[in-house]
Design a protein around this motif. Structure first.
Motif, short mmCIF file in Angstrom:
data_model
loop_
_atom_site.label_atom_id
_atom_site.label_comp_id
_atom_site.label_asym_id
_atom_site.label_seq_id
_atom_site.Cartn_x
_atom_site.Cartn_y
_atom_site.Cartn_z
N GLY A 45 17.01 37.83 -63.51
CA GLY A 45 17.20 38.10 -64.92
C GLY A 45 16.03 38.80 -65.57
N ASN A 46 14.87 38.75 -64.90
CA ASN A 46 13.69 39.44 -65.44
C ASN A 46 13.44 39.03 -66.90
OD1 ASN A 46 11.58 41.36 -64.81
ND2 ASN A 46 12.51 42.64 -66.39
N MET A 47 13.49 37.74 -67.16
CA MET A 47 13.32 37.25 -68.53
C MET A 47 11.85 37.00 -68.81
SD MET A 47 16.60 34.68 -68.88
CE MET A 47 16.11 33.70 -67.47
N GLY A 48 11.30 37.70 -69.82
CA GLY A 48 9.89 37.55 -70.18
C GLY A 48 9.60 36.19 -70.78
N LEU A 49 8.40 35.70 -70.50
CA LEU A 49 7.98 34.40 -71.02
C LEU A 49 7.45 34.50 -72.45
CD1 LEU A 49 6.18 33.17 -67.79
CD2 LEU A 49 8.43 32.47 -68.63
N ILE A 50 7.00 35.66 -72.83
CA ILE A 50 6.58 35.93 -74.21
C ILE A 50 7.02 37.35 -74.51
CG2 ILE A 50 4.26 36.48 -73.34
CD1 ILE A 50 5.05 35.26 -76.89
N TRP A 51 7.87 37.52 -75.50
CA TRP A 51 8.43 38.86 -75.77
C TRP A 51 7.74 39.45 -77.00
CZ3 TRP A 51 10.28 42.26 -72.92
CH2 TRP A 51 11.04 43.33 -73.40
N LEU A 52 6.60 40.12 -76.74
CA LEU A 52 5.82 40.72 -77.82
C LEU A 52 6.57 41.84 -78.52
CD1 LEU A 52 2.38 40.95 -75.98
CD2 LEU A 52 3.19 39.13 -77.49
N ALA A 53 7.52 42.47 -77.80
CA ALA A 53 8.28 43.56 -78.39
C ALA A 53 9.10 43.10 -79.59
CB ALA A 53 9.20 44.18 -77.34
N ALA A 54 9.41 41.81 -79.67
CA ALA A 54 10.16 41.31 -80.84
C ALA A 54 9.35 41.49 -82.11
CB ALA A 54 10.50 39.83 -80.64
N GLY A 55 8.04 41.21 -82.03
CA GLY A 55 7.17 41.40 -83.20
C GLY A 55 7.02 42.86 -83.56
N ILE A 56 6.85 43.72 -82.55
CA ILE A 56 6.72 45.16 -82.80
C ILE A 56 8.03 45.70 -83.37
CG2 ILE A 56 6.23 47.40 -81.78
CD1 ILE A 56 3.84 45.55 -81.87
N GLY A 57 9.16 45.17 -82.91
CA GLY A 57 10.44 45.58 -83.45
C GLY A 57 10.56 45.26 -84.93
N LEU A 58 10.06 44.09 -85.33
CA LEU A 58 10.05 43.73 -86.75
C LEU A 58 9.22 44.73 -87.55
CD1 LEU A 58 10.50 41.76 -89.13
CD2 LEU A 58 8.45 40.54 -88.36
N PHE A 59 8.01 45.02 -87.08
CA PHE A 59 7.15 46.00 -87.75
C PHE A 59 7.87 47.35 -87.89
CE2 PHE A 59 2.76 44.10 -86.47
CZ PHE A 59 3.06 42.98 -87.21
N THR A 60 8.50 47.77 -86.80
CA THR A 60 9.13 49.09 -86.76
C THR A 60 10.23 49.22 -87.80
OG1 THR A 60 8.66 49.21 -84.38
CG2 THR A 60 10.27 50.76 -85.25
N VAL A 61 11.10 48.21 -87.88
CA VAL A 61 12.21 48.27 -88.84
C VAL A 61 11.69 48.16 -90.28
CG1 VAL A 61 14.36 47.20 -89.58
CG2 VAL A 61 13.82 47.36 -87.14
N LEU A 62 10.68 47.30 -90.49
CA LEU A 62 10.13 47.16 -91.84
C LEU A 62 9.49 48.46 -92.32
CD1 LEU A 62 8.51 43.60 -91.70
CD2 LEU A 62 10.48 44.29 -93.06
#
Length: 487
Positions: free
Chosen positions: A26-43
């Motif tokens: 599943g290649n599931m990350g243990l900490i998904w930093l991209a979620a925070g960057i995604g928030l910044f990007t949309v804001l």
């Protein structure tokens, strides 16, 4: 350019998260930093930001779907990649929308109130993840990336939720600094303390187990002194190191229970993140309240000082003429009198009375009479020295104290004042020009004088004598002095 920068940042954050450690299959990350960057990007970019997040997520997740004999399944793989990207984009949208709503509601106070922080965690960091994570898990199950076992689904689902929530929680408090372009400045403030953070982590993973508690004093100091931004930088470093080292098998972990070990370290860093963020936010509010109180005290102190000054002026100044009032003049004159008496210095005193002032008031009104008094006060001031002391004695009477001045010198000053007033024309009602005069009585300090009242009494008598002798003249109280009448 901003879109490109955010896309690169999103890709780097996603790749770093994957390199730190994943759970396979599943290649599931243990900490998904991209979620925070995604928030910044949309804001920051709005609708364009959604496209950036979608492209970034597709570019990161899709390559890991090409495993085994993937050629026959390329269509389904691409569909899964597009779906993964859509879920990540939806998560970023929901988080950004929740942040905007809170920002509109609380305004500038959003990051100054600790009681708002749980609302940010819940609405911005938890609800978007809880909304999208079932979709992500369902897609993983459908694609065969994770086994269909309840225990496995629950544990992996919890890990994924913690991974995405942690990414949002670690980055969300940094957005105000990104928006104000002070992020680099805030990062450099605690740089020396950030360098110290790896030390207890290295000790825990390579020397002595269960020593992460050594981070607590350092983190408490950072939270109290540098507040929310520095705290989040520190927490980000701790999270990356602890999860990365645990995922790589370092430390005193049981390889057979690696997933449980990873979940435990996730829960650990997640817990201290919440606790220290709240502490830092509380400290921010304390500092803000302290600054507000100091400003309020200063403002009120300044206002009180201003009011005291105004009160002092009101207590010592004649409201109409702005000269010293009778009480203030007596206080100052008494000091000058005692000094002259002690050191045997010359001193003279002058009493001035406006001639026919009652008639002026009766004929032209009290407002015009007030104008005359103000003008006479001004003419007295400009015809005496700065060391001389003038006051409105009462009604239409004025008094002038002349330190170190003989009787003859006082007569010269008195004549200057008398002439200045007599030569001045006043514009009466109905545009009538008129002149007024004054009668002056002067006296000088004598050896037998004991009090200031002795001089005042003689000057007052001399003034009434001047009025009795025709007005517009100067009269001295000294018997041997010749009567001086100036027309």
């Amino acid at each position: 350019m901003p879109a490109t920068a955010f896309l690169v940042s999103y890709l780097c954050a996603g790749m770093l998260s994957i390199q730190l450690g994943t759970i396979n299959p599943g290649n599931m990350g243990l900490i998904w930093l991209a979620a925070g960057i995604g928030l910044f990007t949309v804001l920051q970019l709005g609708k364009t930001g959604l496209i950036v997040v979608y492209l970034g997520s597709f570019a990161i997740n899709t390559p890991y779907l090409f495993q085994g004999n993937w050629q026959p399944q390329i269509a389904s793989i691409l569909i899964s990649g597009f779906t993964f990207a859509a879920i990540d984009t939806l998560q970023s949208y929901l988080a950004a929308r929740a942040y905007q709503i809170l920002s509109i509601h609380y305004g500038e106070n959003m990051w100054r109130q600790p009681e708002v922080l749980p609302k940010i965690w819940f609405r911005v960091c938890f609800i978007p993840v809880m909304t999208t994570m079932p979709l992500f898990i369902a897609l993983q199950i459908t694609s065969g990336a994770i086994p269909v076992h309840l225990d496995s689904i629950l544990i992996r689902g919890m890990i994924l939720m913690l991974a995405d929530s942690s990414g949002l929680i670690l980055f969300t408090p940094l957005y105000p600094y990104l928006k104000s372009r002070t992020l680099t400045k805030e990062f450099l403030k605690p740089i020396y303390f950030l360098i110290m953070i790896p030390i207890p982590i290295i000790i825990n993973y390579f020397i002595l187990d269960r020593t992460l508690i050594l981070l607590l004093p350092l983190m408490l100091y950072i939270a109290v002194r540098f507040k929310i931004a520095a705290t989040n930088f520190s927490l980000l470093l701790i999270t990356l190191m602890c999860i990365g080292l645990t995922a790589k098998g370092y430390g005193f972990v049981n390889p057979q229970n690696m997933i449980i070990s990873l979940l435990q370290i996730q829960i650990f860093v997640f817990s201290i993140t919440l606790a220290l963020q709240y502490l830092a936010q509380t400290q921010t509010q304390i500092m803000h309240n302290q600054a507000y109180l100091e400003q309020e005290v200063k403002s009120r102190t300044d206002t009180l000082a201003k009011l005291n000054l105004e009160l002092s002026i009101l207590a010592t100044t004649d409201e109409l003429t702005q000269l010293n009032n009778r009480r203030e003049w007596q206080s100052k004159a008494q000091a000058i009198f005692l000094n002259a008496l002690r050191y045997q210095k010359n001193m003279s005193l002058m009493m001035i009375d406006v001639d026919h002032f009652k008639m002026i008031n009766d004929q032209y009104g009290h407002l015009f009479g007030d104008q005359i008094l103000k003008k006479i006060a001004h003419l007295c001031l400009i015809n005496i020295r700065e060391t001389d002391l003038v006051a409105r004695w009462g009604g239409e009477e004025f008094v002038v104290l002349l330190p170190e001045t003989t009787l003859e010198q006082a007569q010269i000053v008195a004549d200057k004042i008398r002439r200045a007033i007599a030569d001045n024309s006043f514009l009466a009602p109905k545009n009538q020009l008129m002149n007024t005069t004054v009668s002056l009585g002067i006296t000088s300090l004598l050896k037998q004088d004991q009090t200031l009242d002795d001089l005042l009494s003689r000057a007052d008598n001399a003034m009434y004598l001047a009025k009795a002798n025709g007005r517009n003249c100067i009269q001295t109280d000294t018997p041997e002095s010749a009567y001086l009448k100036i027309h």
